[in-house]
Design a protein around this motif. Structure first.
Motif, PDB file in Angstrom:
ATOM      1  N   LYS A 132       1.928   2.213  -3.445  1.00  0.00           N
ATOM      2  CA  LYS A 132       0.808   2.736  -4.244  1.00  0.00           C
ATOM      3  C   LYS A 132       0.482   4.165  -3.830  1.00  0.00           C
ATOM      4  CE  LYS A 132      -1.097  -1.680  -5.505  1.00  0.00           C
ATOM      5  NZ  LYS A 132      -1.597  -2.821  -4.764  1.00  0.00           N
ATOM      6  N   VAL A 133       0.419   4.412  -2.508  1.00  0.00           N
ATOM      7  CA  VAL A 133       0.100   5.762  -2.034  1.00  0.00           C
ATOM      8  C   VAL A 133       1.192   6.743  -2.462  1.00  0.00           C
ATOM      9  CG1 VAL A 133      -0.182   7.170   0.045  1.00  0.00           C
ATOM     10  CG2 VAL A 133      -1.275   4.941  -0.098  1.00  0.00           C
TER      11      VAL A 133
ATOM     12  N   GLY B 123       0.835  -1.201   0.000  1.00  0.00           N
ATOM     13  CA  GLY B 123       0.000   0.000   0.000  1.00  0.00           C
ATOM     14  C   GLY B 123       0.868   1.247   0.000  1.00  0.00           C
TER      15      GLY B 123
END
Ligand code: UDP
Ligand code: MG
Length: 329
Positions: free
Chosen positions: A151-152, A148
């Motif tokens: 992706k962020v 994550g």
């Protein structure tokens, strides 16, 4: 044939007394193997960077350096964090070698991927990213939060190679340009893509820590992500400005609705005017913040004094070459 490059393996160590005695010989063996295969020079080194450890890590590094000339170490005056430890090691290596490989000291990153990295260097790449192909041994939580994270980061404008941590080969030529990035908040994996030059990736499977405990709990991961985003990108400021425009449009719609309601007589006196003021002012304030933010963002980027261009090839030999070579000796 090209002369064989001098490789320095740069290893940050923080409270690693348990794992260092296991992994240090693995790094040395790798150097010896690569020397035997004639891929690197025998003057290659394993450089440990002690990041202000509170246990016997530095003592172990000193003992190792007496055992074999390939082991060397530097120690930071106090704990400064993983990124600064890697940076210290890379800067120490920069003028003394041709290529560096940075890697954690816990054996999680497959040391054997170094062969492929050095091969890629021979083929012409100056930055080779080690990318984790699988995270089967990480817990579900670590895997999901870590993926994550990438992706962020990318969504918020910090360009990072997916699933690449700080296991990478960098040539000393790239490091010399990297040294011109004088910022204090450093996020190495997002900064090397900015320097440019021919780069590629090699893939490896991430293993479990051989001993000791992780120093990257969720709190530190979040801090790293936040630092990465805010030190590489001003996109969050742009998002605020965008939000301001959106809220203003909503405000206009709400104001029209409030006026219509007031005209139709559905409201108590004073309601429509308050709603209009609240909605419109909210939008205007956010837009203003966004605009001010853009200037602060520009100032922020200017204060970094990053290089404005980097030349990678020339058709002629710059005269500077002589002193670059001299510096290396
Ligand atoms: N490390 C460091 N300074 C710190 C924290 C960690 O130099 O303040 C080093 C640590 O010794 C290891 C590497 O950074 O070599 C990665 O840390 P760790 O393995 O704990 O993180 P994880 O792999 O769990 O993300
Ligand atoms: Mg680790």
């Amino acid at each position: 044939m090209q002369p064989r490059p001098i490789l320095w393996i740069v290893i940050p160590c923080y409270n690693e007394e348990q794992v260092l005695p296991i992994t240090a010989p693995m790094f040395l063996n790798k150097i010896n193997d690569l020397v035997k295969m004639e891929k690197i020079s025998p003057s290659s080194r394993v450089l440990f960077v002690n990041d202000g450890s509170k246990d016997k890590t530095w003592q172990i590094i000193c003992d190792l350096s007496k055992q074999d000339e390939h082991y060397i170490g530097i120690s930071q005056s106090r704990n400064r964090g993983h990124q600064n430890a890697v940076l210290a090691g890379l800067m120490e290596a920069m003028n003394r070698c041709d290529i560096t490989i940075s890697i954690d000291c816990d054996g999680q990153d497959d040391i054997n991927a170094m062969d492929a990295m050095v091969d890629e260097y021979w083929k012409g790449s100056e930055v080779v990213y080690g990318v984790r192909s699988k995270r089967a041994t990480d817990t579900w939580f670590k895997r999901t939060t870590a993926e994550g994270f990438y992706k962020v980061m990318n969504a918020l404008g910090a360009e990072v190679v997916f699933n690449h941590a700080d296991y990478r080969l960098v040539s000393s030529r790239v490091l010399k340009h990297f040294a011109d990035y004088e910022e204090v908040n450093i996020f190495l994996r997002g900064m090397f893509p900015l320097v440019g030059f021919k780069s590629t990736s090699v893939y490896y499977e991430r293993a479990e820590r051989l001993a000791g405990e992780s120093h990257y709990p969720l709190r530190k991961m979040l801090a790293l992500a936040f630092n990465g985003i805010t030190s590489l990108s001003v996109k969050p400021i742009t998002l605020i400005a965008g939000l301001g425009v959106f809220v203003s449009l909503l405000g206009v719609a709400a104001a029209i609705w409030a006026i219509v309601e007031a005209i139709l007589g559905h409201t108590v006196a004073g309601w429509a005017s308050i709603i209009c003021i609240v909605c419109l002012l909210g939008g205007i304030q956010l837009i203003s913040l966004g605009v001010i933010g853009q200037y602060i963002g520009k100032t922020y980027l200017e204060t970094k004094r990053r290089p404005r261009y980097i030349i990678s090839e020339r058709t002629w030999e710059p005269t500077q070459r002589h002193w670059i070579e001299e510096e290396k000796q």
